[in-house]
Design an enzyme around this catalytic site. Structure first.
Site, PDB file in Angstrom:
ATOM      1  N   ILE A 241      -1.610 -62.380 -31.033  1.00  0.00           N
ATOM      2  CA  ILE A 241      -1.873 -61.120 -31.724  1.00  0.00           C
ATOM      3  C   ILE A 241      -3.092 -61.352 -32.599  1.00  0.00           C
ATOM      4  O   ILE A 241      -3.140 -62.332 -33.350  1.00  0.00           O
ATOM      5  CB  ILE A 241      -0.644 -60.700 -32.554  1.00  0.00           C
ATOM      6  CG1 ILE A 241       0.534 -60.434 -31.611  1.00  0.00           C
ATOM      7  CG2 ILE A 241      -0.947 -59.478 -33.399  1.00  0.00           C
ATOM      8  CD1 ILE A 241       1.858 -60.238 -32.301  1.00  0.00           C
TER       9      ILE A 241
ATOM     10  N   ASN B 104      -4.389 -60.277 -35.321  1.00  0.00           N
ATOM     11  CA  ASN B 104      -4.396 -60.397 -36.778  1.00  0.00           C
ATOM     12  C   ASN B 104      -3.579 -61.592 -37.286  1.00  0.00           C
ATOM     13  O   ASN B 104      -3.448 -61.783 -38.481  1.00  0.00           O
ATOM     14  CB  ASN B 104      -3.919 -59.095 -37.437  1.00  0.00           C
ATOM     15  CG  ASN B 104      -2.493 -58.743 -37.071  1.00  0.00           C
ATOM     16  OD1 ASN B 104      -1.922 -59.306 -36.158  1.00  0.00           O
ATOM     17  ND2 ASN B 104      -1.915 -57.792 -37.791  1.00  0.00           N
ATOM     18  N   CYS B 105      -3.075 -62.413 -36.378  1.00  0.00           N
ATOM     19  CA  CYS B 105      -2.338 -63.624 -36.759  1.00  0.00           C
ATOM     20  C   CYS B 105      -3.340 -64.703 -37.190  1.00  0.00           C
ATOM     21  O   CYS B 105      -4.273 -65.027 -36.452  1.00  0.00           O
ATOM     22  CB  CYS B 105      -1.509 -64.106 -35.565  1.00  0.00           C
ATOM     23  SG  CYS B 105      -0.762 -65.731 -35.801  1.00  0.00           S
ATOM     24  N   ASP B 106      -3.137 -65.257 -38.372  1.00  0.00           N
ATOM     25  CA  ASP B 106      -4.063 -66.276 -38.892  1.00  0.00           C
ATOM     26  C   ASP B 106      -4.142 -67.505 -37.993  1.00  0.00           C
ATOM     27  O   ASP B 106      -5.214 -68.069 -37.795  1.00  0.00           O
ATOM     28  CB  ASP B 106      -3.655 -66.702 -40.308  1.00  0.00           C
ATOM     29  CG  ASP B 106      -3.944 -65.630 -41.343  1.00  0.00           C
ATOM     30  OD1 ASP B 106      -4.770 -64.739 -41.066  1.00  0.00           O
ATOM     31  OD2 ASP B 106      -3.330 -65.675 -42.429  1.00  0.00           O
TER      32      ASP B 106
ATOM     33  N   LYS C  21      -6.229 -66.713 -35.019  1.00  0.00           N
ATOM     34  CA  LYS C  21      -7.648 -66.691 -35.419  1.00  0.00           C
ATOM     35  C   LYS C  21      -8.216 -68.107 -35.485  1.00  0.00           C
ATOM     36  O   LYS C  21      -9.321 -68.362 -35.015  1.00  0.00           O
ATOM     37  CB  LYS C  21      -7.809 -66.010 -36.789  1.00  0.00           C
ATOM     38  CG  LYS C  21      -7.602 -64.519 -36.766  1.00  0.00           C
ATOM     39  CD  LYS C  21      -7.716 -63.954 -38.178  1.00  0.00           C
ATOM     40  CE  LYS C  21      -7.370 -62.494 -38.219  1.00  0.00           C
ATOM     41  NZ  LYS C  21      -7.374 -61.960 -39.599  1.00  0.00           N
TER      42      LYS C  21
END
Length: 124
Positions: free
Chosen positions: A12, A14-16, A19
């Site tokens: 996903i 927006n998952c750190d 990223k």
């Protein structure tokens, strides 16, 4: 004929942790395509592939916010592969991420720079 990426990274956006993994792949020149469960979808066939590679217990993220927000009865009922898959299809954020799949079929779940370095070196 279009070239396909050497790896697909599932997660996903927006998952750190996703990223960080995507940044590591880019910085290390690894050809990887990103598949966002929320944008690109998650169907039974794809989920079964992930389960076949890592097992439903490993894929089920019981430490995340999505899991903690689920009703206790829903969490308690998630004690087998079918129940876990149904829950993951309904709530993709409950899938541990990132999931890195090599074109050769090997896979790696989670992200640690040293694990990625070893995995990429071994499957290339």
């Amino acid at each position: 004929m279009a070239e396909t990426a050497s790896f697909i990274i599932y997660g996903i956006k927006n998952c750190d942790t996703v990223k960080k993994a995507r940044r590591w792949l880019q910085e290390n020149g690894v050809d990887a395509r990103f598949h966002d469960y929320r944008v690109d979808g998650l169907d039974d066939a794809l989920l079964q592939t992930l389960v076949d590679k890592q097992g439903w217990e490993a894929l089920l993220n019981t430490r995340g916010t999505t899991w903690r927000k689920l009703d206790e009865s829903v969490r308690a009922a998630c004690d087998n592969a079918d129940a876990a898959k149904a829950l993951m299809l309904e709530h993709p954020a409950v899938i541990k991420r990132p999931f890195l799949l090599a074109a050769s079929g090997e896979s790696l779940l989670g992200f640690k720079p040293e694990s990625y370095a070893q995995f990429v070196a071994e499957v290339k």
